[in-house]
Every structure is written in C-alpha cells, then in structure tokens.
Design a protein around this motif. Structure first.
Motif, PDB file in Angstrom:
ATOM      1  N   GLU A 158      26.373  -3.991  15.457  1.00  0.00           N
ATOM      2  CA  GLU A 158      26.364  -3.134  14.759  1.00  0.00           C
ATOM      3  C   GLU A 158      27.538  -2.541  13.645  1.00  0.00           C
ATOM      4  O   GLU A 158      26.157  -1.872  13.096  1.00  0.00           O
ATOM      5  N   ILE A 159      27.531  -3.527  13.260  1.00  0.00           N
ATOM      6  CA  ILE A 159      28.616  -3.501  11.755  1.00  0.00           C
ATOM      7  C   ILE A 159      27.617  -3.943  11.109  1.00  0.00           C
ATOM      8  O   ILE A 159      27.492  -3.579  10.178  1.00  0.00           O
ATOM      9  N   VAL A 160      26.877  -5.226  11.473  1.00  0.00           N
ATOM     10  CA  VAL A 160      25.999  -6.233  10.383  1.00  0.00           C
ATOM     11  C   VAL A 160      24.830  -5.479  10.106  1.00  0.00           C
ATOM     12  O   VAL A 160      24.230  -4.404   8.563  1.00  0.00           O
ATOM     13  N   TYR A 161      24.123  -4.051  11.618  1.00  0.00           N
ATOM     14  CA  TYR A 161      23.265  -3.282  10.874  1.00  0.00           C
ATOM     15  C   TYR A 161      23.839  -1.370   9.933  1.00  0.00           C
ATOM     16  O   TYR A 161      22.718  -1.643   9.069  1.00  0.00           O
ATOM     17  N   ARG A 162      25.092  -2.072  10.103  1.00  0.00           N
ATOM     18  CA  ARG A 162      25.685  -0.574   9.497  1.00  0.00           C
ATOM     19  C   ARG A 162      25.843  -1.058   8.772  1.00  0.00           C
ATOM     20  O   ARG A 162      25.265  -0.649   7.005  1.00  0.00           O
ATOM     21  N   LYS A 163      26.014  -2.388   7.825  1.00  0.00           N
ATOM     22  CA  LYS A 163      26.146  -3.106   6.342  1.00  0.00           C
ATOM     23  C   LYS A 163      25.006  -2.638   5.757  1.00  0.00           C
ATOM     24  O   LYS A 163      24.639  -2.340   4.294  1.00  0.00           O
ATOM     25  N   VAL A 178      27.344 -19.089  31.288  1.00  0.00           N
ATOM     26  CA  VAL A 178      28.720 -19.131  31.492  1.00  0.00           C
ATOM     27  C   VAL A 178      29.257 -17.951  29.796  1.00  0.00           C
ATOM     28  O   VAL A 178      29.286 -16.888  29.857  1.00  0.00           O
ATOM     29  N   LEU A 179      29.626 -18.974  28.742  1.00  0.00           N
ATOM     30  CA  LEU A 179      30.016 -18.583  27.136  1.00  0.00           C
ATOM     31  C   LEU A 179      29.191 -17.763  26.504  1.00  0.00           C
ATOM     32  O   LEU A 179      29.475 -16.769  25.811  1.00  0.00           O
ATOM     33  N   LYS A 180      27.785 -17.877  27.008  1.00  0.00           N
ATOM     34  CA  LYS A 180      26.520 -16.890  26.280  1.00  0.00           C
ATOM     35  C   LYS A 180      27.062 -14.699  27.171  1.00  0.00           C
ATOM     36  O   LYS A 180      26.725 -14.006  26.691  1.00  0.00           O
ATOM     37  N   GLU A 181      27.637 -15.343  28.153  1.00  0.00           N
ATOM     38  CA  GLU A 181      27.941 -13.562  29.255  1.00  0.00           C
ATOM     39  C   GLU A 181      29.176 -12.803  28.009  1.00  0.00           C
ATOM     40  O   GLU A 181      28.948 -11.608  27.768  1.00  0.00           O
ATOM     41  N   ASP A 182      29.739 -14.067  27.728  1.00  0.00           N
ATOM     42  CA  ASP A 182      31.101 -13.202  27.588  1.00  0.00           C
ATOM     43  C   ASP A 182      30.734 -12.804  25.722  1.00  0.00           C
ATOM     44  O   ASP A 182      31.480 -12.122  24.782  1.00  0.00           O
ATOM     45  N   LYS A 183      29.831 -13.873  25.302  1.00  0.00           N
ATOM     46  CA  LYS A 183      29.604 -13.462  23.688  1.00  0.00           C
ATOM     47  C   LYS A 183      28.677 -12.459  23.743  1.00  0.00           C
ATOM     48  O   LYS A 183      28.878 -11.756  22.923  1.00  0.00           O
ATOM     49  N   LYS A 184      27.586 -11.981  24.707  1.00  0.00           N
ATOM     50  CA  LYS A 184      26.806 -10.973  24.834  1.00  0.00           C
ATOM     51  C   LYS A 184      27.720  -9.730  23.986  1.00  0.00           C
ATOM     52  O   LYS A 184      26.912  -8.718  23.707  1.00  0.00           O
ATOM     53  N   TYR A 185      28.154  -9.213  25.536  1.00  0.00           N
ATOM     54  CA  TYR A 185      29.894  -8.089  24.577  1.00  0.00           C
ATOM     55  C   TYR A 185      30.257  -7.725  23.846  1.00  0.00           C
ATOM     56  O   TYR A 185      30.388  -6.735  22.904  1.00  0.00           O
ATOM     57  N   ALA A 186      31.062  -9.151  22.971  1.00  0.00           N
ATOM     58  CA  ALA A 186      31.200  -8.909  22.126  1.00  0.00           C
ATOM     59  C   ALA A 186      30.279  -9.004  20.812  1.00  0.00           C
ATOM     60  O   ALA A 186      30.638  -8.494  19.723  1.00  0.00           O
ATOM     61  N   ALA A 187      28.879  -9.466  20.718  1.00  0.00           N
ATOM     62  CA  ALA A 187      28.085  -9.320  20.239  1.00  0.00           C
ATOM     63  C   ALA A 187      27.365  -8.434  19.759  1.00  0.00           C
ATOM     64  O   ALA A 187      26.854  -7.569  18.484  1.00  0.00           O
ATOM     65  N   VAL A 188      27.896  -7.225  21.056  1.00  0.00           N
ATOM     66  CA  VAL A 188      27.213  -5.635  20.773  1.00  0.00           C
ATOM     67  C   VAL A 188      27.335  -5.308  19.740  1.00  0.00           C
ATOM     68  O   VAL A 188      26.897  -4.639  18.835  1.00  0.00           O
ATOM     69  N   TYR A 192      28.543 -12.730  16.931  1.00  0.00           N
ATOM     70  CA  TYR A 192      30.018 -13.158  17.552  1.00  0.00           C
ATOM     71  C   TYR A 192      30.644 -13.492  16.748  1.00  0.00           C
ATOM     72  O   TYR A 192      32.013 -12.556  16.733  1.00  0.00           O
ATOM     73  N   GLY A 193      30.760 -13.601  15.472  1.00  0.00           N
ATOM     74  CA  GLY A 193      31.947 -14.398  14.405  1.00  0.00           C
ATOM     75  C   GLY A 193      31.731 -13.405  13.625  1.00  0.00           C
ATOM     76  O   GLY A 193      33.410 -13.176  13.844  1.00  0.00           O
ATOM     77  N   ILE A 194      30.894 -11.837  13.774  1.00  0.00           N
ATOM     78  CA  ILE A 194      31.431 -10.502  12.695  1.00  0.00           C
ATOM     79  C   ILE A 194      32.268 -10.789  13.327  1.00  0.00           C
ATOM     80  O   ILE A 194      33.083  -9.765  13.648  1.00  0.00           O
ATOM     81  N   ALA A 195      31.830  -9.719  15.209  1.00  0.00           N
ATOM     82  CA  ALA A 195      32.880  -9.282  15.781  1.00  0.00           C
ATOM     83  C   ALA A 195      34.090  -9.548  15.926  1.00  0.00           C
ATOM     84  O   ALA A 195      35.549  -8.972  16.327  1.00  0.00           O
ATOM     85  N   THR A 196      34.183 -11.484  16.267  1.00  0.00           N
ATOM     86  CA  THR A 196      35.902 -11.916  16.301  1.00  0.00           C
ATOM     87  C   THR A 196      36.121 -12.104  15.226  1.00  0.00           C
ATOM     88  O   THR A 196      37.604 -12.687  15.129  1.00  0.00           O
ATOM     89  N   GLY A 197      35.575 -11.389  14.071  1.00  0.00           N
ATOM     90  CA  GLY A 197      37.021 -11.567  12.451  1.00  0.00           C
ATOM     91  C   GLY A 197      36.661 -12.837  11.794  1.00  0.00           C
ATOM     92  O   GLY A 197      37.058 -13.744  11.217  1.00  0.00           O
ATOM     93  N   LYS A 198      35.718 -14.065  11.980  1.00  0.00           N
ATOM     94  CA  LYS A 198      35.597 -15.037  11.975  1.00  0.00           C
ATOM     95  C   LYS A 198      34.686 -14.947  10.706  1.00  0.00           C
ATOM     96  O   LYS A 198      34.760 -15.704   9.843  1.00  0.00           O
ATOM     97  N   HIS A 199      33.692 -14.021  10.812  1.00  0.00           N
ATOM     98  CA  HIS A 199      33.683 -13.442   9.324  1.00  0.00           C
ATOM     99  C   HIS A 199      33.457 -12.791   8.439  1.00  0.00           C
ATOM    100  O   HIS A 199      33.840 -11.506   9.735  1.00  0.00           O
TER     101      HIS A 199
END
Length: 736
Positions: free
Chosen positions: A504-509, A490-500, A539-546
């Motif tokens: 993109e942020i990581v690839y852009r950097k 269940v968490l993975k499904e939620d994570k997948k949306y945010a991780a996209v 997910y960590g990059i998308a949610t501001g953890k990193h």
C-alpha cells in the motif's frame, strides 16, 4: 545456396534408423517394432521441411536421441517412441490429444513433460526456469521424461558447433547448471562427464584444447604405466581363477580442470590423472566379500592411502552407485585411484536409473533403494513448493550437487542427508512439525545447537518446544531443500501479512509521483532496492528496512537518469529488443557488442573483472544497461541458465589501449630484495601501473597480492612469465 543430395540424405536417415532398430532388437516385444516404425514415419512427416542449424535434416536429431536412450541409458520401447516424437508437439501442428490417440496414454504425458511452455511471462520471471520446473514436475510421475531430456541435451551438446556464439553459451551454461548435476544424481556418470567436458569445450575452448592435447600426448606413457601396474594384480586374479576385466581410463577433462582450479596447480601436478577399474563377476550374495578380497590383493602389491578409502558398497550413494575406491602408491612414486566393483555395479554406475530398475529384485533392504527414496523426497519437495521458479531451481540444485552424510535416529534407523546438513536439517527430514519446533539436539548423547554440522555415523535425537518457531536465520545453516522450502513457507506466511502494508505504501508513493504501478515498474523498484522478489520489497518497506522516501530517488536516478545521458542505452527486457537499439548508440570504446558487432556503452562486471583478450558475453540487466562478464565467470551458468534471452554477443577489438584492473597472487620463498625485484619488473621493465600491493610472510613463505593495470590478456601473460622467472618465486596466478 548449396546443392542438397536428397537421395544421399534419405540413405543417411535410413542408416541411422536401422542402427536404432538394431540396438533395440534384444528387448522388443511383439508389436513394438511396428509402433517404433509408426513413430518414426510420424516424426519424419512432421519434420520433413525442417533442418537443423548445421543444415542436416531435422529427423536425424530425434533418431539420435532415441539411440542414446537405448544404447547409453538402457531405456525401452515407450522411451524410444517418446524420443522420436519429443519435438513434434512443440514444433508442428500436432496436439497432445493426437499423440495420445495414435500412441496411447503412456507416451502422451512424457511428450507433455518434454514440451516447453509457450506464452507471455510476467516481467522479471524466467521462462527458462519455468520450463525447467515444468519438466522436473514430471519427475514425480515418470522419471523417463528426465532421462529422455538428458539424451536430447547430450545430442544438442554434441552438435553445438553450428550454433551462434550466444546460443552456445546459453545451452552450455544450462547444461552445467542443471543437466550435468541431474545426470550425476540419476547415476549416469558417463553422460555427466561428457556433458561437463562439452560445457568446457564451448565456454573455455583454449583450456579444453590444452588439457585434451596434454592427455593425448601422455597416452603411450600412460598405457605402459597401466600395463606394468596391473600386471601383478592380473597374475594373482588369474591364479585364483576369477572372471574379471581391468580397464584404465583418464579422468575427464572437466574434472582435471576443476582440480587444477581448486588447488591452483598446473596439469603436471594433478596426481590422479587416471583411474584403474577392476570389474569382477560374482554371485549377488558374495559381491561384497569378493570386492574386499580384490582390495586385499591390490593392497598386497601397493601401499594404500588410508584417507582415500571410499566404501560405497556397504552404504551406496543416493543414486544407487556402488563401488570400492582406494588410492594406492605405485612403484614409480605416483598415486593411482583403483575402483573395484562387480559387473552389476558397473552397469548401474554407467547407466544409472534404468539399470537400477533392471536389478530391482536384488534390492531387499529398505536402505538399498536410496534412489527411490531420493525421488520420493524430490516429489515431496515439488508438490509442496510454491516459490517462484528461479528460487525453486536453486533449492532443487542444492539437492543435486551434494554428497551424502549417513546418520542414525535414536532407534538406529539410517538416514541419508546432503553433505553439510545440520541438526535442523535432520529434524525437518523426520517431520515438518518436528523441524518447525526444533530447539536443539543431542548428538551421541551430547547437547548441540541447531546449526551443528552432522558427521557420518552420528546418532541424533531432536529436542522440541511448542514455543519455538522458524526464523530467517535458520535459512543460513540448513542445506536440504526440504528444510529450506518448509522454513520459507512459514516465513512467507508471516511476511505476507506485513507485505500488504508495504505494498500500500509503495502504490501510494507511485500515485503521488503519477506513475502507474505496472509489473515492470515494480520490478525496477525491486532491483533498485536490491531485493529478490516484490514480496521482499514490500516486506522491507513495511518493516523499515527501506525508507519509502527513496522511491523518489529511484524516479530521479532510474526512470529519468538514462534520458539525461545520451550515450547510455535504456534497459530492455531481453537481448533482442536491446539489439534493435544498438545502432543508435555508437561510441569510442573497445568492445564490440551484438549481432552486428556495434560499439556501445557497457559496464564491466565486478564479479569476474574481464580484460581485453578474455572470452566474454554481454548480459542485459534491468537497470544498468549491458554488463560484460567472462564466459568463465562463477555467476555465468546461473545468469545464462535462468535468463538466456538476455545474453548478447560481445568480443574485444584491439582498437585502442586502455588499462584494465587485474589481480595477481604471487607465492614464493622469502628472501631479501624479493619485493624490490618484483616491483622492478612490474614498474620499470613492463611499465605497468600498480593500484595496490599487499605482502604477507610466514615461516619463510612469501605471499603477495597485487592489483595492477594491464592492456589485455597477452600483456598479463607476459607479466606472469617474467615474474615466474624471478628467483624464489614458485607460483604466479591471476585471481578475480
């Protein structure tokens, strides 16, 4: 080169093959012997040019595995054929289609389950874990795959002597990490104990030898004690004309060592060093009453410890194990464990799953087919699990280790869950939907939270709400693999949306920094940010953890850092490529690493803090070069089981004296001047520098923890012996 006596070898092979036929003769049907002979000649031909590391002909290995399957597990013809052929597809030109054509559709899937996956694996994954997963997936189709694999592993462990040190560590660690727990779960207690002992023999050889010698030295005294202990019990059983036999057996070396470690006590203080087993003949319908009658006889002569009664006859273990255990006080003041069971129960305890099926007609009530229920649960977990192989293995192992807790539904149905299970585990055991919407529970009619830990005999009613949904927190207090995998899904499904977005942020950097985002680079970034998977990183990059800006720091510290330091070695994916670079990196340190025992840069692992004199191995990390761990490190089994290809040989040399940090725990009775005496020995007599000392005294008991610098294990042992001699000190031990 040694001369090989081919005629002598042929005689040995035939002798072992005939022994196998003798053992299997009682259950062979028409045509079975011919099929076994065909499998033997096929394997003989396929392996004719091959030798084991010990130098003996390879064919002796499959014959030995087949013999273990028959003699120690109780398997039949299909398993014998599969065991004889188990390495043919992996090591020769034979294909699975050839096996199916020659030996039929039953043997081919078993051989497939036993054949390792070959090919290139994605960077950062584990080939070993993938192979374990492949093998375990066959559990849902045919449990014989696992049983033959256990026989194969047992023979490999029995012949581990001839393997190089790093291979010994890898194989022994895989054994304790997965195969011994598997044997335990399938009820193969004799095999489980031997695998554990052999693991100890190769990872902590001195400890193993020491305990083995002590057991041996007490053999005569133990025999006398057992004879005196059982004499009155035998007299009573004879009077009642029971059919029985009694055997006394010492505990396994591994279980004695575990107890010493767990309770921090020497060998002499392990009170239940051996167990007495009373095995009786009784008709099926009177088994339970007969065992309790024997219990009554034992407790007529010896006083039982009420806290140590274990009734696995009324509620057998999940692996089908049935027995009555009690610990009683003997006449000489020592505790003795007594196990009472029938011959049927004993065969199931020794041969596990195979014997369980032999007595299948005996099981009439649904709760008595717990082993099948466990396999059904594993099957469900295997089929629904899409995590990476290492995560999957962690979940699976949590299912192997635990004892059970027995609880009831509101309608009185018995449910078996792993020990430590919570109300939330129970909810997921009922149904995934019930678990996902679980709000709380009523246990014995009292309201309890989700993380309430269930106790034997609890009656549990689950409360749900459509507004409830799983959160990351839930993973902290569930213990069953079913609950864990469903929550993760269940968490993975939620994570997948945010991780996209994070991806993109990581690839852009990376694009800005002109770095190609390969699997290797992404994996290094993942390790730099200390995340387990790339998905967690995104997910960590998308949610501001990193902070994405830190990717620039990663470039400076990791991608460019090693090039600035000539002594540091570039990280490599495995030990082989690392060893090729060792020759370029000579230094002044005192640890020899690799096949050629070169001197290179390394990092001491903080988890076990090895010092010279400890048995150690090197582990090639993704970002930090070689890390040195003790072979007894708590993390060693997992590292070596999942990433054995990164293990590198290492040993200390007494080249120069460097101080290493070690921790000592001191326990004693408090008195004036005790601390002064301790510090006097450390600082003045042995001239050891202390980093820190902390002391706690309560009710006249003194406990001190000291961090000090020593040169090696000998230096440390000398210090421990001196401290033990101080008046008032009861115990001194090293801690990590």
């Amino acid at each position: 080169m040694q001369n090989i006596d081919l005629e002598e070898e042929r005689k040995v092979i035939l002798r072992e093959y005939r022994k196998l036929l003798r053992k299997s003769k009682p259950f062979l049907k028409d045509g079975d012997a011919k099929l076994i002979k065909k499998a033997f000649t096929t394997s003989m031909e396929a392996h004719k040019e091959m030798r084991r590391k010990s130098g003996e002909p390879y064919i002796l290995h499959p014959i030995a595995v087949a013999t273990i399957c028959v003699e120690e597990i109780g398997l039949g013809t299909t398993s014998i054929i599969s065991a004889l052929l188990h390495d043919v597809v992996e090591d020769t030109d034979w294909e699975l289609e050839d096996i199916e054509r020659e030996f039929g559709p039953k043997v081919a899937p078993i051989i497939d389950g036993l054949t390792k996956i070959s090919g290139v694996f994605e960077y950062g994954t584990s080939q070993q874990a993938e192979n374990f997963r492949k093998m375990l997936l066959t559990l849902s189709k045919d449990v014989r795959v696992i049983l033959i694999k256990l026989a194969d592993r047992l023979h490999n462990m029995r012949t581990l002597e001839s393997m190089p040190r790093n291979k010994q560590l890898k194989i022994a660690s895989e054994t304790i990490f997965l195969y011994a727990p598997l044997a335990h779960r399938l009820g193969l207690y004799a095999i489980k104990s031997e695998l554990e002992d052999l693991h100890l023999k190769y990872t902590e050889s001195e400890v193993y030898r020491d305990i083995a010698n002590k057991i041996n030295n007490t053999k005569a005294a133990r025999k006398r004690f057992i004879n005196n202990f059982i004499s009155p019990i035998e007299g009573e059983l004879d009077k009642l004309k029971w059919n029985y036999y009694i055997k006394g057996r010492p505990k396994s070396i591994y279980s004695i060592w575990s107890k010493m470690k767990k309770q921090n006590i020497p060998f002499e203080q392990v009170y239940d060093l051996f167990a007495i087993r009373i095995i009786i003949e009784a008709p099926d319908e009177h088994e339970k009453a007969a065992c309790w009658e024997v219990y009554s006889i034992v407790t007529d002569f010896y006083k039982p410890n009420p806290d140590r009664l274990r009734d696995w006859i009324s509620t057998p273990k999940a692996n089908g194990y049935e027995s009555l255990h009690t610990t009683v006080m003997s006449d000489n003041g020592s505790w003795v464990e007594v196990q009472i069971r029938t011959s049927r129960m004993d065969e199931i305890a020794e041969k596990g799953y195979a014997a369980h099926w032999k007595y299948k007609d005996y099981y009439t009530k649904p709760e008595e087919t717990r082993l099948e229920q466990w396999i059904a649960r594993v099957r469900e977990m295997l089929e629904s699990n899409d995590t990476n192989a290492i995560e999957f293995l962690d979940d699976f192992r949590s299912n192997l280790f635990s004892d059970e807790v027995f609880v009831f539904t509101p309608k009185g149905e018995l449910k078996t869950l792993p020990n430590g299970a919570t109300a939330l585990d129970f909810a997921f055991d009922i149904h995934t939907e019930v678990g996902a919407k679980c709000l709380g529970a009523k246990v014995n009619n009292k309201l309890v939270p989700l993380n309430y830990e269930l106790k034997n005999g609890d009656q549990v009613e689950i409360l749900t709400s459509n507004k409830q949904k799983p959160s990351e927190d839930w993973l902290r207090f569930v213990v069953s693999s079913k609950a864990k995998s469903k929550i993760k899904d269940v968490l993975k499904e939620d994570k997948k949306y945010a991780a996209v977005e994070g991806k993109e942020i990581v690839y852009r950097k990376l694009k800005q920094m002109k770095i190609t985002p390969s699997d290797e680079v992404i994996n290094k970034i993942r390790a730099y940010f200390e995340e387990k998977t790339p998905l967690d990183l995104y997910y960590g990059i998308a949610t501001g953890k990193h902070d994405p800006k830190n990717i620039k720091k990663f470039q400076d510290e990791v991608l460019e850092g090693p090039q600035k330091n000539t002594k540091r070695i570039r990280s490599s994916a495995d030990a082989k490529s690392f060893e090729q670079e060792l020759k370029k990196a000579k230094g002044e340190d005192m640890l020899l690493i690799g096949e050629d025992m070169d001197v290179v840069d390394y990092v001491i692992a903080a988890c076990c803090n090895p010092i010279p004199g400890d048995e150690v191995f090197g582990f090639v990390t993704v970002n930090e070069g070689i890390k040195i761990h003790r072979t007894s490190c708590p993390n060693a089994p997992e590292l070596l089981s999942n990433h054995g290809n990164r293990v590198i040989k290492a040993r200390w040399t007494s080249q120069q004296e460097i101080a290493f940090l070690a921790g000592l725990q001191i326990i004693g009775t408090d008195r004036v001047g005790l601390i002064s005496d301790v510090t006097q020995i450390i600082s003045s007599e042995l001239e050891v520098n202390m980093q820190s000392i902390s002391v706690d005294t309560k009710d006249g008991i003194f406990e001190g923890k000291i961090h000090l610098f020593v040169q090696n294990t000998k230096h440390l042992e000398q210090l421990i012996e001196k401290l033990k001699a101080v008046r008032g000190i009861v115990k001194v031990n090293r801690y990590d």
